[in-house]
Design a protein around this motif. Structure first.
Motif, PDB file in Angstrom:
ATOM      1  N   ALA A  84      27.990  40.381  39.893  1.00  0.00           N
ATOM      2  CA  ALA A  84      27.825  41.281  38.747  1.00  0.00           C
ATOM      3  C   ALA A  84      28.539  42.587  39.048  1.00  0.00           C
ATOM      4  N   ARG A  85      28.895  43.296  38.019  1.00  0.00           N
ATOM      5  CA  ARG A  85      29.503  44.616  38.215  1.00  0.00           C
ATOM      6  C   ARG A  85      28.493  45.549  38.877  1.00  0.00           C
ATOM      7  N   ASP A  86      28.994  46.488  39.660  1.00  0.00           N
ATOM      8  CA  ASP A  86      28.178  47.515  40.310  1.00  0.00           C
ATOM      9  C   ASP A  86      27.122  46.966  41.256  1.00  0.00           C
ATOM     10  N   THR A  87      27.385  45.805  41.854  1.00  0.00           N
ATOM     11  CA  THR A  87      26.488  45.239  42.865  1.00  0.00           C
ATOM     12  C   THR A  87      27.302  44.887  44.101  1.00  0.00           C
ATOM     13  N   ALA A  88      26.610  44.632  45.193  1.00  0.00           N
ATOM     14  CA  ALA A  88      27.285  44.191  46.418  1.00  0.00           C
ATOM     15  C   ALA A  88      27.804  42.765  46.221  1.00  0.00           C
ATOM     16  N   LEU A  89      28.850  42.441  46.956  1.00  0.00           N
ATOM     17  CA  LEU A  89      29.375  41.079  46.962  1.00  0.00           C
ATOM     18  C   LEU A  89      28.416  40.181  47.728  1.00  0.00           C
ATOM     19  N   ARG A 102      38.048  30.241  39.687  1.00  0.00           N
ATOM     20  CA  ARG A 102      38.216  31.599  39.159  1.00  0.00           C
ATOM     21  C   ARG A 102      36.846  32.159  38.819  1.00  0.00           C
ATOM     22  N   GLY A 103      36.560  33.355  39.369  1.00  0.00           N
ATOM     23  CA  GLY A 103      35.288  34.006  39.117  1.00  0.00           C
ATOM     24  C   GLY A 103      35.298  34.772  37.807  1.00  0.00           C
ATOM     25  N   ALA A 104      34.169  35.358  37.511  1.00  0.00           N
ATOM     26  CA  ALA A 104      33.976  36.059  36.242  1.00  0.00           C
ATOM     27  C   ALA A 104      34.968  37.194  36.022  1.00  0.00           C
TER      28      ALA A 104
END
Length: 195
Positions: A84-89, A102-104
């Motif tokens: 998700a955006r703004d989260t850790a990988l 291919r990811g999001a």
């Protein structure tokens, strides 16, 4: 020789470093990728070592020869996943030759059924770096959040991968920017002393 960066903002440094990176020829890129595999820092690699790499995008240096070399020394490999955006990988296990999806956000990553792992070493892509261990990424903060989260639980070595043309004299670092331990380029390894 690093490019002078006297009080330039990050976005200007990023754009200039990426332009220099983009200007490299296909032959220079391929040669640099092979050179990385011969210049890994002297770290203990065992069968329990998990090394997280990445699938290169844009004109990033290709870490695959290095990753294959590390796997040959016994390391288990992983790749990052943007959940998700703004989260850790998060990181999922990967072996050379295994398919990526291919990811999001358009990056390539292991499929959802790959086992999630916690890396010991993270190979970090970047736009620019300095000799103090600071890096400029693409502005989303994924690696800063990720390294900070990982290092709360264990010792993790962060190795930036770059072409020498991406070095700048000084990155204007902020308090939330996480330092690298090493930067590895086609010319050699820079020990940065962030530990």
């Amino acid at each position: 020789m690093p490019i002078s960066s006297d009080s330039q903002p990050k976005d200007e440094l990023r754009a200039a470093a990426l332009a220099r990176r983009d200007a490299l020829s296909a032959e220079e890129r391929a040669s640099a990728a092979v050179a990385l595999a011969a210049r890994m820092p002297p770290l203990d690699i065992t069968s329990s070592t998990v090394v997280a790499g990445y699938a290169p995008i844009r004109s990033e240096i290709d870490p695959m020869p290095l990753m294959r070399s590390l796997a040959g020394k016994g390391a288990a490999l992983a790749m990052p996943v943007i959940v998700a955006r703004d989260t850790a990988l998060v990181f999922r296990a990967w072996v050379p030759g295994a398919a990526l999806v291919r990811g999001a956000l358009g990056t390539f990553e292991p499929p959802a059924n790959a086992v999630e792992v916690v890396p010991d070493i993270v190979l970090v892509p970047l736009a620019a770096f300095d000799r103090a261990g600071h890096r400029i990424g693409y502005g989303a903060g994924y690696y800063d959040r990720t390294l900070e989260a990982l290092r709360r639980h264990k010792t993790v070595t962060a190795i930036g991968l770059a072409f020498t043309v991406q070095e700048v004299a000084q990155v204007p670092a902020l308090s939330h920017d996480v330092r690298l331990d090493y930067v590895l380029t086609e010319a050699g390894v820079c020990r940065l002393g962030s530990k």
